[in-house]
Design a protein around this motif. Structure first.
Motif, mmCIF file in Angstrom:
data_model
loop_
_atom_site.group_PDB
_atom_site.id
_atom_site.type_symbol
_atom_site.label_atom_id
_atom_site.label_comp_id
_atom_site.label_asym_id
_atom_site.label_seq_id
_atom_site.Cartn_x
_atom_site.Cartn_y
_atom_site.Cartn_z
ATOM 1 N N ALA A 29 -88.073 54.902 -27.458
ATOM 2 C CA ALA A 29 -87.994 54.360 -28.818
ATOM 3 C C ALA A 29 -86.973 55.125 -29.652
ATOM 4 O O ALA A 29 -86.191 54.525 -30.404
ATOM 5 N N SER A 30 -86.957 56.436 -29.520
ATOM 6 C CA SER A 30 -86.006 57.265 -30.258
ATOM 7 C C SER A 30 -84.567 56.940 -29.852
ATOM 8 O O SER A 30 -83.682 56.813 -30.705
ATOM 9 N N ILE A 31 -84.326 56.787 -28.565
ATOM 10 C CA ILE A 31 -82.977 56.473 -28.073
ATOM 11 C C ILE A 31 -82.548 55.086 -28.559
ATOM 12 O O ILE A 31 -81.402 54.898 -28.953
ATOM 13 N N GLY A 35 -79.964 56.552 -30.626
ATOM 14 C CA GLY A 35 -79.039 56.889 -29.551
ATOM 15 C C GLY A 35 -79.430 58.220 -28.916
ATOM 16 O O GLY A 35 -80.463 58.799 -29.231
ATOM 17 N N ILE A 36 -78.598 58.698 -28.034
ATOM 18 C CA ILE A 36 -78.852 59.979 -27.376
ATOM 19 C C ILE A 36 -78.230 61.071 -28.235
ATOM 20 O O ILE A 36 -77.013 61.091 -28.426
ATOM 21 N N LEU A 37 -79.067 61.960 -28.751
ATOM 22 C CA LEU A 37 -78.611 62.969 -29.703
ATOM 23 C C LEU A 37 -78.191 64.274 -29.043
ATOM 24 O O LEU A 37 -77.573 65.114 -29.693
ATOM 25 N N GLN A 38 -78.547 64.465 -27.786
ATOM 26 C CA GLN A 38 -78.185 65.696 -27.089
ATOM 27 C C GLN A 38 -77.644 65.338 -25.712
ATOM 28 O O GLN A 38 -78.228 64.519 -24.995
ATOM 29 N N ASN A 39 -76.528 65.953 -25.365
ATOM 30 C CA ASN A 39 -75.896 65.636 -24.089
ATOM 31 C C ASN A 39 -76.704 66.139 -22.896
ATOM 32 O O ASN A 39 -77.556 67.022 -23.023
ATOM 33 N N LEU A 40 -76.414 65.558 -21.751
ATOM 34 C CA LEU A 40 -76.948 66.025 -20.487
ATOM 35 C C LEU A 40 -75.966 67.064 -19.941
ATOM 36 O O LEU A 40 -74.784 67.052 -20.300
ATOM 37 N N VAL A 55 -78.503 68.366 -14.186
ATOM 38 C CA VAL A 55 -79.151 69.674 -14.193
ATOM 39 C C VAL A 55 -80.085 69.749 -15.404
ATOM 40 O O VAL A 55 -81.223 70.194 -15.302
ATOM 41 N N ILE A 56 -79.604 69.309 -16.552
ATOM 42 C CA ILE A 56 -80.409 69.272 -17.773
ATOM 43 C C ILE A 56 -80.356 67.853 -18.331
ATOM 44 O O ILE A 56 -79.280 67.308 -18.523
ATOM 45 N N GLY A 57 -81.533 67.257 -18.570
ATOM 46 C CA GLY A 57 -81.576 65.949 -19.200
ATOM 47 C C GLY A 57 -82.196 64.842 -18.356
ATOM 48 O O GLY A 57 -81.934 63.667 -18.592
ATOM 49 N N HIS A 58 -83.040 65.196 -17.399
ATOM 50 C CA HIS A 58 -83.648 64.177 -16.545
ATOM 51 C C HIS A 58 -84.464 63.160 -17.346
ATOM 52 O O HIS A 58 -84.403 61.970 -17.082
ATOM 53 N N ARG A 59 -85.235 63.632 -18.317
ATOM 54 C CA ARG A 59 -86.042 62.713 -19.133
ATOM 55 C C ARG A 59 -85.147 61.799 -19.973
ATOM 56 O O ARG A 59 -85.392 60.600 -20.076
ATOM 57 N N ARG A 60 -84.088 62.375 -20.571
ATOM 58 C CA ARG A 60 -83.165 61.559 -21.361
ATOM 59 C C ARG A 60 -82.497 60.492 -20.497
ATOM 60 O O ARG A 60 -82.317 59.353 -20.919
ATOM 61 N N PHE A 61 -82.116 60.873 -19.291
ATOM 62 C CA PHE A 61 -81.490 59.931 -18.360
ATOM 63 C C PHE A 61 -82.433 58.766 -18.063
ATOM 64 O O PHE A 61 -82.053 57.595 -18.178
ATOM 65 N N ALA A 62 -83.680 59.078 -17.693
ATOM 66 C CA ALA A 62 -84.652 58.036 -17.360
ATOM 67 C C ALA A 62 -84.944 57.154 -18.573
ATOM 68 O O ALA A 62 -85.000 55.921 -18.456
ATOM 69 N N ALA A 63 -85.114 57.767 -19.740
ATOM 70 C CA ALA A 63 -85.411 57.011 -20.952
ATOM 71 C C ALA A 63 -84.220 56.134 -21.359
ATOM 72 O O ALA A 63 -84.400 54.996 -21.807
ATOM 73 N N ALA A 64 -83.020 56.645 -21.197
ATOM 74 C CA ALA A 64 -81.818 55.871 -21.548
ATOM 75 C C ALA A 64 -81.706 54.629 -20.677
ATOM 76 O O ALA A 64 -81.341 53.553 -21.161
ATOM 77 N N LYS A 65 -82.028 54.762 -19.396
ATOM 78 C CA LYS A 65 -81.992 53.598 -18.508
ATOM 79 C C LYS A 65 -82.989 52.543 -18.982
ATOM 80 O O LYS A 65 -82.665 51.363 -19.041
ATOM 81 N N ILE A 66 -84.186 52.972 -19.344
ATOM 82 C CA ILE A 66 -85.201 52.036 -19.837
ATOM 83 C C ILE A 66 -84.734 51.390 -21.140
ATOM 84 O O ILE A 66 -84.933 50.192 -21.365
#
Length: 148
Positions: A29-31, A35-40, A55-66
């Protein structure tokens, strides 16, 4: 430097100590809203040219795909060696209350398997050396149990 990389060219790190990403609904919902506020942080895939391991950002990656986001902001670190990748992932996740003891023990064991001692793991991850030693003992017990 931040580079936008299409999510088709990103892959989760296979040795991420965090196995469960948890509930992603709030992050999705936040994304969608901001949008994505912090880079991977990613490294070049060792066996797939043009692809990158997260390496960093697995949750952001998965959430962004959704959320339907195709291009993600990434910092590419081509110099990060494999043991350092593991240490960074442990450091990023160790303070989270939802990281299981099994994930912590497994992460410490992977770092030890790459030749890091308890002091090096502690200094690279922020885990106290006492906790690292406890996790290492649990990992040794687990290996014994698995052999029986």
């Amino acid at each position: 430097m931040i580079t936008y990389i299409n999510n088709r060219n990103l892959e989760p790190h296979p040795d991420n100590p965090r196995r469960e990403l948890g509930d992603l609904s709030e992050l999705v919902a936040s994304i969608r809203k901001q949008g994505i506020l912090q880079n991977l942080t990613v490294v070049p895939s060792p066996d797939k040219p043009g692809k990158y391991r997260i390496v960093i950002g697995h949750r952001r990656f998965a959430a962004a795909k959704i959320a339907g986001v195709d291009d993600l902001p990434c910092a590419i670190n081509a110099e990060m060696k494999y043991p350092e990748q593991l240490a960074v992932m442990m450091s990023e996740n160790i303070q989270r209350s939802d990281l299981t003891i099994t994930e912590k023990v497994g992460g410490v064991q992977m770092l030890m398997d790459f030749g890091m001692d308890a002091g090096a793991i502690a200094s690279n991850t922020g885990i106290s050396e006492t906790s690292v030693r406890r996790y290492a003992k649990l990992a040794a017990l687990n290996k014994k149990a698995m052999k029986q």
